[in-house]
Write a protein that holds these residues in place. Structure first.
Motif: not given
Ligand code: CIR
Length: 266
Positions: A49-67
């Motif tokens: 995969x070509x992986x697009x890594x987005x920066x952390x977003x402190x406003x949303x605790x669960x934001x790493x769960x992009x699915x």
């Protein structure tokens, strides 16, 4: 089918306040979660995969769960409406990212009163099974079905209980093969598929991920690992122990997709 692209978002420090039905597991260790995330990205890259890594977003605790915030298929993208109010704003952050991969007219949005989270969406060829859960309502499923119908997809609602999302309990590993918790075994909609059932003490590992011919299995679940190998898959391990503490599995950490080439932005 091959996935060319993946989108992930780094976990934020507020991850320790992520939503969870299992507070007894304790809060995630942020540094460890960050290291596990980096390994997860490397794994997807090794699998092509070509992986697009987005920066952390402190406003949303669960934001790493992009699915959970989008449903992607080759022809189009659908921005969801998370059923968890604290996660609603994550969608806005994802919209511009999807514009790098899909033309605007191929990016759709669910409208109120729909709710739907991508963790409830299981794609099986041209069919989507969508969990009717505490996070995804019938209106969400109906709207998704309407958006996807012109592209030849059918959508089947799957009522279930006991786990957060449909894919917490059952996943499709391509080749007519599903992996699931025993509570999903008798569901009529899955009757035609080959099924592997995970033992109760390893039920977290029902959420494996098929990726470009291999299966990513969470580290620490030897019975499931053996089962998947025996079914003929090459496996890759990935440790997601910190995400498990806030109900996150392997699949929720990425959006995996291959946009039609004519969709790709110049
Ligand atoms: C939540 O409750 O929304 C997060 N703590 C976990 C989301 C997991 N997402 C997924 O399984 N697709």
């Amino acid at each position: 089918m091959m996935f060319q692209q993946a989108i992930v978002r780094k976990p934020c420090k507020a991850l320790i306040n992520g939503l969870t039905d299992h507070p007894e597991l304790g809060a995630p260790d942020y540094e460890k979660a960050l290291a596990q995330h980096a390994e997860y990205v490397k794994t997807l890259e090794r699998l092509g995969a070509k992986v697009t890594v987005l920066e952390a977003d402190e406003n949303y605790p669960d934001s790493c769960f992009v699915e959970d915030v989008a449903v992607l298929c080759p022809e189009c993208a659908v921005l969801t409406r998370p059923g968890a109010p604290s996660r609603a704003g994550e969608v806005e952050q994802m919209a511009p990212v999807l514009e790098q991969f899909y033309p605007k007219e191929k990016i759709f949005s669910l409208q109120p009163p729909a709710t739907l989270e991508g963790g409830d969406v299981m794609k099986v060829g041209k069919q989507f099974f969508v969990g009717l859960s505490h996070r995804t309502n019938q209106e969400g499923i109906n709207q998704l079905a309407q958006i996807l119908a012109p592209y030849g997809y059918t959508v089947t609602a799957v009522p279930f209980e006991g786990v957060l999302h449909l894919k917490t309990g059952a996943v499709y590993l391509e080749n007519g093969q599903m992996l699931m918790k025993n509570t999903f075994f008798d569901m009529p909609c899955f009757a035609e598929y080959k099924k592997m059932v995970v033992p109760d003490q390893e039920d977290y590992a029902a959420n494996c991920v098929w990726f470009n011919g291999k299966v990513i299995v969470p580290a620490g679940y030897p019975t499931v690992l053996e089962m998947v190998k025996k079914a003929g898959y090459e496996t890759v391990l990935c440790d997601t122990s910190e995400y498990k503490k806030i109900d996150g599995g392997l699949s929720c950490l990425s959006l995996r997709f291959s946009p039609q080439t004519e969709n790709l932005a110049e």
